[in-house]
Write an enzyme that holds these catalytic residues in place. Structure first.
Site, mmCIF file in Angstrom:
data_model
loop_
_atom_site.group_PDB
_atom_site.id
_atom_site.type_symbol
_atom_site.label_atom_id
_atom_site.label_comp_id
_atom_site.label_asym_id
_atom_site.label_seq_id
_atom_site.Cartn_x
_atom_site.Cartn_y
_atom_site.Cartn_z
ATOM 1 N N ASP A 104 0.832 -1.202 0.000
ATOM 2 C CA ASP A 104 0.000 0.000 0.000
ATOM 3 C C ASP A 104 0.870 1.257 0.000
ATOM 4 O O ASP A 104 2.024 1.221 0.425
ATOM 5 C CB ASP A 104 -0.845 0.103 1.283
ATOM 6 C CG ASP A 104 -1.742 -1.081 1.502
ATOM 7 O OD1 ASP A 104 -2.092 -1.728 0.510
ATOM 8 O OD2 ASP A 104 -2.075 -1.348 2.674
HETATM 9 N N1 URA Z 1 -1.052 -5.948 4.079
HETATM 10 C C1 URA Z 1 -1.499 -4.676 4.100
HETATM 11 O O1 URA Z 1 -2.455 -4.375 4.791
HETATM 12 N N2 URA Z 1 -0.876 -3.761 3.340
HETATM 13 C C2 URA Z 1 0.213 -4.037 2.582
HETATM 14 O O2 URA Z 1 0.759 -3.142 1.917
HETATM 15 C C3 URA Z 1 0.670 -5.364 2.580
HETATM 16 C C4 URA Z 1 0.012 -6.289 3.340
#
Ligand code: URA
Length: 239
Positions: A104
């Protein structure tokens, strides 16, 4: 066949000739374990050439590296909202490298990028997914009940999560840190799992992919995988 070092390094796709010359002058390039000098040549079929410890990959046209992604970057190849892309952190000379899986915008840590389509496909296919380990900081405390839920399965809107492993739980004031290893990779999975047990994530960093570890790689920096790391990763991905 012997080739000038800076030419060899740029041909591997790692960096430009000019950047390679700088690395050679800085004593960061080695041939068979000894520091190389500007002006030297090497034969990659007979000699081991390393730049900052990473062995050059000459045997194919593929390139695979890991980046320590900072927060504030997205993992797509372009963004209608004009946000910064993880690939902006790589030199243009490397050509187009695709992120394998996503982190993310607000997640940091280990991001694998490659132009090896077969490897990317295997690594993201549900039947071969390698484990992913995250360092998680949450508001509040992960108690035994919460830990048990994370480890045995959390009901999410896209189904129950697969068994996971929690380790290294430690308190930090009103917050808590722990490591979470998942065998699957759903969208925003860690944040959603923590939300579902009543804990909100305030920092999230991926620290390992299978047995490939981020280690001491600085935030925003990348390194090409060593030949042995690449072999292990391919094996884990069923190749
Ligand atoms: N889980 C999440 O919530 N975000 C990420 O970027 C990777 C795994």
């Amino acid at each position: 066949m012997k080739e000038r070092l800076q030419k060899l390094i740029s041909r591997s796709g790692l960096m430009s000739r000019r950047q390679a010359e700088v690395k050679i002058r800085q004593g960061l390039v080695s041939i068979d374990g000894r520091i190389a000098q500007l002006g030297e040549s090497a034969d990659p079929a007979l000699e081991e050439v390393r730049v900052e410890g990473a062995q050059l990959q000459f045997d194919s046209h593929t390139l695979t590296l890991i980046l320590n992604k900072p927060t504030g970057y997205i993992c797509t190849m372009n963004d209608p909202q004009n946000r910064r892309l993880a690939s902006d952190l790589l030199p243009k000379e490397l050509g187009r490298l695709y992120p394998v899986g996503r982190l993310d915008y607000n997640t940091e840590g280990l991001l694998l990028l490659t132009n090896d389509g077969e490897l990317a496909q295997h690594l993201t296919h549900p039947s071969h997914q390698v484990t992913k380990t995250y360092l998680v900081k949450v508001r509040g405390w992960l108690d035994d009940a919460g830990r048990n839920k994370l480890e045995t399965g959390v009901p999410l809107d896209d189904g129950l999560t697969a068994p996971a492993t929690v380790s290294a739980v430690r308190r930090s004031g009103k917050n808590c840190w722990f490591e979470l290893t998942l065998g699957e990779g759903r969208n925003r999975q860690v944040r959603r799992m923590c939300d579902a047990i009543g804990l909100s994530v305030i920092r999230l960093k991926r620290i390992a992919l299978g047995d490939l570890h981020l280690g001491e790689l600085e935030t925003g920096k990348f390194r090409v995988l060593q030949a042995t790391e690449l072999l292990r990763l391919k094996k884990n991905a069923g190749l």
